[in-house]
Motif scaffolding. Structure first.
Motif, PDB file in Angstrom:
ATOM      1  N   ARG A   1     114.217 -99.641 -15.259  1.00 15.24           N
ATOM      2  CA  ARG A   1     112.833-100.066 -15.488  1.00 15.24           C
ATOM      3  C   ARG A   1     111.894 -99.432 -14.471  1.00 15.24           C
ATOM      4  O   ARG A   1     110.773 -99.047 -14.787  1.00 15.24           O
ATOM      5  N   TYR A   2     112.379 -99.303 -13.243  1.00 13.56           N
ATOM      6  CA  TYR A   2     111.585 -98.645 -12.199  1.00 13.56           C
ATOM      7  C   TYR A   2     111.377 -97.169 -12.543  1.00 13.56           C
ATOM      8  O   TYR A   2     110.262 -96.642 -12.430  1.00 13.56           O
ATOM      9  N   ARG A   3     112.439 -96.501 -12.987  1.00 10.55           N
ATOM     10  CA  ARG A   3     112.332 -95.082 -13.342  1.00 10.55           C
ATOM     11  C   ARG A   3     111.300 -94.881 -14.451  1.00 10.55           C
ATOM     12  O   ARG A   3     110.450 -93.990 -14.385  1.00 10.55           O
ATOM     13  N   ALA A   4     111.358 -95.719 -15.474  1.00 10.00           N
ATOM     14  CA  ALA A   4     110.443 -95.585 -16.600  1.00 10.00           C
ATOM     15  C   ALA A   4     108.995 -95.776 -16.156  1.00 10.00           C
ATOM     16  O   ALA A   4     108.091 -95.061 -16.617  1.00 10.00           O
ATOM     17  N   GLU A   5     108.757 -96.724 -15.256  1.00  5.75           N
ATOM     18  CA  GLU A   5     107.389 -96.993 -14.803  1.00  5.75           C
ATOM     19  C   GLU A   5     106.884 -95.844 -13.926  1.00  5.75           C
ATOM     20  O   GLU A   5     105.709 -95.448 -14.022  1.00  5.75           O
ATOM     21  N   MET A   6     107.741 -95.290 -13.074  1.00 14.41           N
ATOM     22  CA  MET A   6     107.338 -94.162 -12.244  1.00 14.41           C
ATOM     23  C   MET A   6     107.007 -92.936 -13.094  1.00 14.41           C
ATOM     24  O   MET A   6     106.025 -92.229 -12.837  1.00 14.41           O
ATOM     25  N   VAL A   7     107.821 -92.666 -14.111  1.00 15.35           N
ATOM     26  CA  VAL A   7     107.568 -91.531 -15.004  1.00 15.35           C
ATOM     27  C   VAL A   7     106.251 -91.727 -15.740  1.00 15.35           C
ATOM     28  O   VAL A   7     105.471 -90.793 -15.936  1.00 15.35           O
ATOM     29  N   ARG A   8     105.988 -92.980 -16.146  1.00 20.13           N
ATOM     30  CA  ARG A   8     104.734 -93.271 -16.848  1.00 20.13           C
ATOM     31  C   ARG A   8     103.533 -92.983 -15.955  1.00 20.13           C
ATOM     32  O   ARG A   8     102.457 -92.633 -16.442  1.00 20.13           O
ATOM     33  N   ARG A   9     103.714 -93.104 -14.643  1.00 23.03           N
ATOM     34  CA  ARG A   9     102.631 -92.824 -13.688  1.00 23.03           C
ATOM     35  C   ARG A   9     102.600 -91.352 -13.259  1.00 23.03           C
ATOM     36  O   ARG A   9     101.907 -90.994 -12.321  1.00 23.03           O
ATOM     37  N   ASN A  10     103.406 -90.536 -13.918  1.00 27.31           N
ATOM     38  CA  ASN A  10     103.415 -89.086 -13.671  1.00 27.31           C
ATOM     39  C   ASN A  10     103.896 -88.708 -12.268  1.00 27.31           C
ATOM     40  O   ASN A  10     103.475 -87.691 -11.702  1.00 27.31           O
ATOM     41  N   ILE A  11     104.773 -89.509 -11.696  1.00 28.29           N
ATOM     42  CA  ILE A  11     105.414 -89.135 -10.446  1.00 28.29           C
ATOM     43  C   ILE A  11     106.467 -88.072 -10.763  1.00 28.29           C
ATOM     44  O   ILE A  11     107.220 -88.217 -11.727  1.00 28.29           O
ATOM     45  N   PRO A  12     106.531 -86.979 -10.002  1.00 33.04           N
ATOM     46  CA  PRO A  12     107.510 -85.916 -10.291  1.00 33.04           C
ATOM     47  C   PRO A  12     108.927 -86.476 -10.427  1.00 33.04           C
ATOM     48  O   PRO A  12     109.367 -87.294  -9.609  1.00 33.04           O
ATOM     49  N   SER A  13     109.634 -86.021 -11.470  1.00 34.47           N
ATOM     50  CA  SER A  13     110.963 -86.568 -11.748  1.00 34.47           C
ATOM     51  C   SER A  13     111.921 -86.344 -10.580  1.00 34.47           C
ATOM     52  O   SER A  13     112.785 -87.182 -10.301  1.00 34.47           O
ATOM     53  N   GLY A  14     111.783 -85.217  -9.869  1.00 38.65           N
ATOM     54  CA  GLY A  14     112.655 -84.968  -8.727  1.00 38.65           C
ATOM     55  C   GLY A  14     112.496 -86.003  -7.639  1.00 38.65           C
ATOM     56  O   GLY A  14     113.480 -86.429  -7.021  1.00 38.65           O
ATOM     57  N   VAL A  15     111.253 -86.416  -7.388  1.00 37.41           N
ATOM     58  CA  VAL A  15     110.979 -87.435  -6.378  1.00 37.41           C
ATOM     59  C   VAL A  15     111.555 -88.781  -6.823  1.00 37.41           C
ATOM     60  O   VAL A  15     112.168 -89.507  -6.036  1.00 37.41           O
ATOM     61  N   VAL A  16     111.369 -89.105  -8.101  1.00 28.89           N
ATOM     62  CA  VAL A  16     111.878 -90.374  -8.628  1.00 28.89           C
ATOM     63  C   VAL A  16     113.394 -90.453  -8.470  1.00 28.89           C
ATOM     64  O   VAL A  16     113.944 -91.474  -8.030  1.00 28.89           O
ATOM     65  N   GLU A  17     114.086 -89.362  -8.811  1.00 32.91           N
ATOM     66  CA  GLU A  17     115.546 -89.378  -8.736  1.00 32.91           C
ATOM     67  C   GLU A  17     116.034 -89.437  -7.294  1.00 32.91           C
ATOM     68  O   GLU A  17     117.072 -90.030  -7.010  1.00 32.91           O
ATOM     69  N   GLN A  18     115.284 -88.829  -6.362  1.00 31.41           N
ATOM     70  CA  GLN A  18     115.664 -88.942  -4.953  1.00 31.41           C
ATOM     71  C   GLN A  18     115.557 -90.382  -4.481  1.00 31.41           C
ATOM     72  O   GLN A  18     116.411 -90.879  -3.731  1.00 31.41           O
ATOM     73  N   TRP A  19     114.505 -91.060  -4.909  1.00 34.00           N
ATOM     74  CA  TRP A  19     114.331 -92.461  -4.542  1.00 34.00           C
ATOM     75  C   TRP A  19     115.468 -93.307  -5.106  1.00 34.00           C
ATOM     76  O   TRP A  19     116.090 -94.106  -4.408  1.00 34.00           O
ATOM     77  N   ILE A  20     115.741 -93.119  -6.404  1.00 31.53           N
ATOM     78  CA  ILE A  20     116.789 -93.916  -7.046  1.00 31.53           C
ATOM     79  C   ILE A  20     118.150 -93.578  -6.451  1.00 31.53           C
ATOM     80  O   ILE A  20     119.020 -94.448  -6.298  1.00 31.53           O
TER      81      ILE A  20
END
Length: 212
Positions: free
Chosen positions: A11-30
């Motif tokens: 759910r966090y990943r989906a919300e971050m992607v919806r906010r246009n956060i770079p996917s690489g940054v999102v995956e590093q966080w997760i």
């Protein structure tokens, strides 16, 4: 990780992607996610400890530096939930005061150890009566456990150089405020009665030091 933890990260990943956060940054966080246990008075999970109650210490144990907050049963805190190599039995005693430097203290009491009730009067109670009143208002009751997941909130780390230590921004530093806001949205819980105890995972607040 357990299914409920993975669902929260999805759910966090989906919300971050919806906010246009770079996917690489999102995956590093997760990828930095750690399991943890959240203990509250209002939960529906198993009882793993309690807020308050009498302070039971072995006769030769030193006095704690802070007021008694809670006791946790190590046998009821599985490593797959907390992510920590806790002792297989015995109790962890937590001590803290929110307005004193140093934060708090943890003491371990082995299973089967002889204990006796200890009543402690701290010097700062005499210097500042408000401290005593705050301590008297600490929550009381059984703590129930829920499996949870934790993401880092720190945005920098310490790096050794020839001239000592310096802070170095992590990849997600430019998005740290968005991350904090969205994680609270995904978490979806109101501030529980009596707050909560988190065992394992990351601190919820970045310290002045750059070591998380």
């Amino acid at each position: 990780m357990m299914p409920e933890m993975l669902d929260k990260l999805d759910r966090y990943r989906a919300e971050m992607v919806r906010r246009n956060i770079p996917s690489g940054v999102v995956e590093q966080w997760i990828g930095a996610a750690l399991p943890c246990a959240t203990l509250t008075l209002d939960g529906g999970g198993p009882v793993v400890g309690r807020y308050g109650g009498p302070l039971l210490l072995p006769p030769g144990a030193p006095d704690p530096e802070f007021p008694f907050v809670a006791s946790l049963n190590c046998a009821d805190l599985p490593g797959k939930v907390t992510g920590l190599p806790l002792p297989p039995d015995g109790r962890l005693l937590l001590f803290a005061f929110p307005d004193l430097d140093g934060g708090g203290q943890v003491m371990y009491v082995p299973e089967g150890a002889a204990v006796e009730e200890r009543v402690i009067t701290f010097e700062y109670y005499d210097e500042d009566p408000d401290c005593l009143e705050i301590s008297k208002q600490y929550p009381q009751g059984e703590l129930r456990m829920a499996a949870d997941v934790s993401l880092p909130f720190h945005s920098s780390k310490a790096k050794a150089t020839d001239h000592g230590w310096r802070g170095e921004d992590l990849p997600w530093a430019p998005y740290a405020s968005i991350h904090s806001d969205l994680w609270n949205v995904v978490d979806g819980r109101d501030f529980p009665r009596g707050g909560w105890v988190q065992v394992g995972g990351y601190a919820l607040e970045e310290c002045m030091d750059v070591t998380p």
